[in-house]
Scaffold this motif. Structure first.
Motif, PDB file in Angstrom:
ATOM      1  N   ALA A  88      52.574  43.517  36.262  1.00  0.00           N
ATOM      2  CA  ALA A  88      52.966  42.626  37.361  1.00  0.00           C
ATOM      3  C   ALA A  88      52.468  43.170  38.689  1.00  0.00           C
ATOM      4  O   ALA A  88      51.999  42.413  39.553  1.00  0.00           O
ATOM      5  CB  ALA A  88      54.484  42.463  37.380  1.00  0.00           C
ATOM      6  N   GLY A  89      52.548  44.482  38.857  1.00  0.00           N
ATOM      7  CA  GLY A  89      52.062  45.089  40.090  1.00  0.00           C
ATOM      8  C   GLY A  89      50.562  44.920  40.241  1.00  0.00           C
ATOM      9  O   GLY A  89      50.055  44.665  41.348  1.00  0.00           O
ATOM     10  N   ALA A  90      49.822  45.066  39.145  1.00  0.00           N
ATOM     11  CA  ALA A  90      48.372  44.894  39.190  1.00  0.00           C
ATOM     12  C   ALA A  90      48.005  43.472  39.579  1.00  0.00           C
ATOM     13  O   ALA A  90      47.067  43.250  40.358  1.00  0.00           O
ATOM     14  CB  ALA A  90      47.767  45.260  37.835  1.00  0.00           C
ATOM     15  N   ARG A  91      48.746  42.502  39.054  1.00  0.00           N
ATOM     16  CA  ARG A  91      48.478  41.100  39.421  1.00  0.00           C
ATOM     17  C   ARG A  91      48.720  40.880  40.911  1.00  0.00           C
ATOM     18  O   ARG A  91      47.969  40.163  41.583  1.00  0.00           O
ATOM     19  CB  ARG A  91      49.363  40.159  38.603  1.00  0.00           C
ATOM     20  N   ASP A  92      49.763  41.490  41.425  1.00  0.00           N
ATOM     21  CA  ASP A  92      50.105  41.295  42.837  1.00  0.00           C
ATOM     22  C   ASP A  92      48.999  41.769  43.772  1.00  0.00           C
ATOM     23  O   ASP A  92      48.786  41.185  44.847  1.00  0.00           O
ATOM     24  CB  ASP A  92      51.408  42.022  43.177  1.00  0.00           C
ATOM     25  N   ILE A  93      48.328  42.854  43.412  1.00  0.00           N
ATOM     26  CA  ILE A  93      47.299  43.413  44.302  1.00  0.00           C
ATOM     27  C   ILE A  93      45.891  43.032  43.852  1.00  0.00           C
ATOM     28  O   ILE A  93      44.908  43.531  44.411  1.00  0.00           O
ATOM     29  CB  ILE A  93      47.431  44.945  44.415  1.00  0.00           C
ATOM     30  N   GLY A  94      45.808  42.177  42.843  1.00  0.00           N
ATOM     31  CA  GLY A  94      44.498  41.734  42.376  1.00  0.00           C
ATOM     32  C   GLY A  94      43.703  42.782  41.662  1.00  0.00           C
ATOM     33  O   GLY A  94      42.454  42.772  41.689  1.00  0.00           O
ATOM     34  N   MET A  95      44.366  43.691  40.984  1.00  0.00           N
ATOM     35  CA  MET A  95      43.671  44.759  40.258  1.00  0.00           C
ATOM     36  C   MET A  95      43.401  44.309  38.822  1.00  0.00           C
ATOM     37  O   MET A  95      44.246  43.666  38.189  1.00  0.00           O
ATOM     38  CB  MET A  95      44.513  46.036  40.252  1.00  0.00           C
ATOM     39  N   ASP A  96      42.247  44.655  38.310  1.00  0.00           N
ATOM     40  CA  ASP A  96      41.895  44.355  36.929  1.00  0.00           C
ATOM     41  C   ASP A  96      42.882  45.066  36.006  1.00  0.00           C
ATOM     42  O   ASP A  96      43.155  46.261  36.148  1.00  0.00           O
ATOM     43  CB  ASP A  96      40.471  44.828  36.643  1.00  0.00           C
ATOM     44  N   ALA A  97      43.426  44.331  35.038  1.00  0.00           N
ATOM     45  CA  ALA A  97      44.407  44.912  34.121  1.00  0.00           C
ATOM     46  C   ALA A  97      43.847  46.103  33.348  1.00  0.00           C
ATOM     47  O   ALA A  97      44.600  46.994  32.937  1.00  0.00           O
ATOM     48  CB  ALA A  97      44.895  43.841  33.155  1.00  0.00           C
ATOM     49  N   ALA A  98      42.532  46.141  33.160  1.00  0.00           N
ATOM     50  CA  ALA A  98      41.919  47.252  32.429  1.00  0.00           C
ATOM     51  C   ALA A  98      42.058  48.573  33.177  1.00  0.00           C
ATOM     52  O   ALA A  98      41.963  49.651  32.573  1.00  0.00           O
ATOM     53  CB  ALA A  98      40.448  46.952  32.166  1.00  0.00           C
ATOM     54  N   LEU A  99      42.280  48.501  34.498  1.00  0.00           N
ATOM     55  CA  LEU A  99      42.403  49.722  35.297  1.00  0.00           C
ATOM     56  C   LEU A  99      43.804  50.323  35.255  1.00  0.00           C
ATOM     57  O   LEU A  99      44.005  51.442  35.731  1.00  0.00           O
ATOM     58  CB  LEU A  99      42.022  49.443  36.747  1.00  0.00           C
ATOM     59  N   ILE A 100      44.763  49.600  34.692  1.00  0.00           N
ATOM     60  CA  ILE A 100      46.132  50.121  34.655  1.00  0.00           C
ATOM     61  C   ILE A 100      46.184  51.427  33.885  1.00  0.00           C
ATOM     62  O   ILE A 100      46.785  52.414  34.334  1.00  0.00           O
ATOM     63  CB  ILE A 100      47.087  49.081  34.027  1.00  0.00           C
ATOM     64  N   ARG A 101      45.552  51.449  32.727  1.00  0.00           N
ATOM     65  CA  ARG A 101      45.564  52.661  31.913  1.00  0.00           C
ATOM     66  C   ARG A 101      44.715  53.775  32.507  1.00  0.00           C
ATOM     67  O   ARG A 101      44.887  54.948  32.166  1.00  0.00           O
ATOM     68  CB  ARG A 101      45.044  52.347  30.511  1.00  0.00           C
ATOM     69  N   VAL A 102      43.810  53.419  33.378  1.00  0.00           N
ATOM     70  CA  VAL A 102      43.025  54.445  34.066  1.00  0.00           C
ATOM     71  C   VAL A 102      43.912  55.206  35.036  1.00  0.00           C
ATOM     72  O   VAL A 102      43.866  56.433  35.133  1.00  0.00           O
ATOM     73  CB  VAL A 102      41.833  53.810  34.804  1.00  0.00           C
ATOM     74  N   HIS A 103      44.740  54.471  35.763  1.00  0.00           N
ATOM     75  CA  HIS A 103      45.622  55.091  36.755  1.00  0.00           C
ATOM     76  C   HIS A 103      46.892  55.660  36.126  1.00  0.00           C
ATOM     77  O   HIS A 103      47.397  56.697  36.571  1.00  0.00           O
ATOM     78  CB  HIS A 103      46.000  54.066  37.822  1.00  0.00           C
ATOM     79  N   PHE A 104      47.401  54.980  35.086  1.00  0.00           N
ATOM     80  CA  PHE A 104      48.648  55.420  34.452  1.00  0.00           C
ATOM     81  C   PHE A 104      48.462  55.437  32.931  1.00  0.00           C
ATOM     82  O   PHE A 104      48.943  54.542  32.229  1.00  0.00           O
ATOM     83  CB  PHE A 104      49.806  54.498  34.841  1.00  0.00           C
ATOM     84  N   PRO A 105      47.765  56.456  32.424  1.00  0.00           N
ATOM     85  CA  PRO A 105      47.499  56.511  30.976  1.00  0.00           C
ATOM     86  C   PRO A 105      48.762  56.645  30.129  1.00  0.00           C
ATOM     87  O   PRO A 105      48.744  56.304  28.945  1.00  0.00           O
ATOM     88  CB  PRO A 105      46.592  57.746  30.829  1.00  0.00           C
ATOM     89  N   GLN A 106      49.843  57.125  30.721  1.00  0.00           N
ATOM     90  CA  GLN A 106      51.094  57.271  29.966  1.00  0.00           C
ATOM     91  C   GLN A 106      51.993  56.046  30.095  1.00  0.00           C
ATOM     92  O   GLN A 106      53.137  56.068  29.641  1.00  0.00           O
ATOM     93  CB  GLN A 106      51.859  58.514  30.445  1.00  0.00           C
ATOM     94  N   GLY A 107      51.504  55.019  30.711  1.00  0.00           N
ATOM     95  CA  GLY A 107      52.280  53.791  30.821  1.00  0.00           C
ATOM     96  C   GLY A 107      53.531  53.952  31.665  1.00  0.00           C
ATOM     97  O   GLY A 107      53.494  54.509  32.769  1.00  0.00           O
ATOM     98  N   GLY A 108      54.664  53.469  31.152  1.00  0.00           N
ATOM     99  CA  GLY A 108      55.913  53.525  31.902  1.00  0.00           C
ATOM    100  C   GLY A 108      56.346  54.942  32.230  1.00  0.00           C
ATOM    101  O   GLY A 108      56.886  55.206  33.312  1.00  0.00           O
TER     102      GLY A 108
END
Length: 227
Positions: free
Chosen positions: A29-49
């Motif tokens: 949800a945070g990635a959508r808010d700032i227009g970030m590609d969902a594929a980059l979520i794991r790049v920034h937070f590889p451990q998820g929650g």
């Protein structure tokens, strides 16, 4: 990947944590808010929650380090420890901490959770001037880690005005654990001697020392003269 991008995602995700929890849904949800590609979520937070919870925790640790450096606590050492711990709590949002604790309580995150509390303990001791390099380095941080863990649990359930009960709890725990108290080592008291075999000829282990009353030691076998 830059720290700015990661911080932006962290800020955006934390907005959704009270509703989604400290998990991948909040990150998405945070990635959508700032227009970030969902594929980059794991790049920034590889451990998820768990990584999101750790990032929030370490951000508060950095803020505490800066605050203690700018305005060092004053007073007795144990009072400075108590003040630093209270400052750390004030840098945290209870709802976010509760959500993070739920995520870090999962078995796969147990090691990370323990490491995070240890890091907070190290921030406090280092900021207060601890320079020990022997076993005291570990014992001080282990003792304070136990105090921090108990305090956070109490703080999350504290409904007193201004969380005054939490401040009182901190004082009690620090006194009980002797955190920051200067103590002079005292020689250990000798343990009572345990007789496990025959008595040596001519010696009576039950004989009183000069000026003392006779005391029977604990035995596991009867004492009998040798033949």
């Amino acid at each position: 990947m830059t720290n700015t991008d990661r911080d932006a995602l962290l800020d955006a995700a934390l907005v959704h944590v009270p509703f989604e929890g400290m998990n991948e849904r909040a990150l998405a949800a945070g990635a959508r808010d700032i227009g970030m590609d969902a594929a980059l979520i794991r790049v920034h937070f590889p451990q998820g929650g768990a990584g999101l919870a750790a990032a929030y925790h370490r951000r508060a640790d950095r803020a505490l380090r800066e605050a203690l450096a700018a305005t060092p606590p004053e007073g007795r050492f144990r009072d400075r420890v108590a003040q630093a711990l209270w400052q750390r709590l004030e840098l945290s949002d209870p709802e976010l901490v509760r959500a993070g604790a739920a995520t870090l309580a999962l078995p796969q995150s147990a090691a990370l959770a323990a490491r995070l509390v240890w890091e907070t303990s190290d921030v406090i001791w280092t900021a207060l001037g601890d320079r020990s390099q022997d076993v005291n380095w570990y014992s001080k941080r282990a003792t304070l880690t136990a105090v921090i863990s108990a305090t956070v649990l109490f703080w999350l359930g504290d409904e007193s005005e201004g969380r005054a009960d939490t401040r009182a709890f901190i004082e009690r725990r620090i006194d009980r654990r002797d955190v920051g108290r200067d103590r002079q080592g005292a020689p250990a008291q000798p343990a009572r001697r345990i007789q496990t075999g025959r008595c040596r000829p001519g010696l009576d282990p039950c004989a009183p020392r000069p000026g003392t009353a006779r005391q029977d030691p604990i035995r596991t076998t009867p004492c009998s003269p040798t033949r």
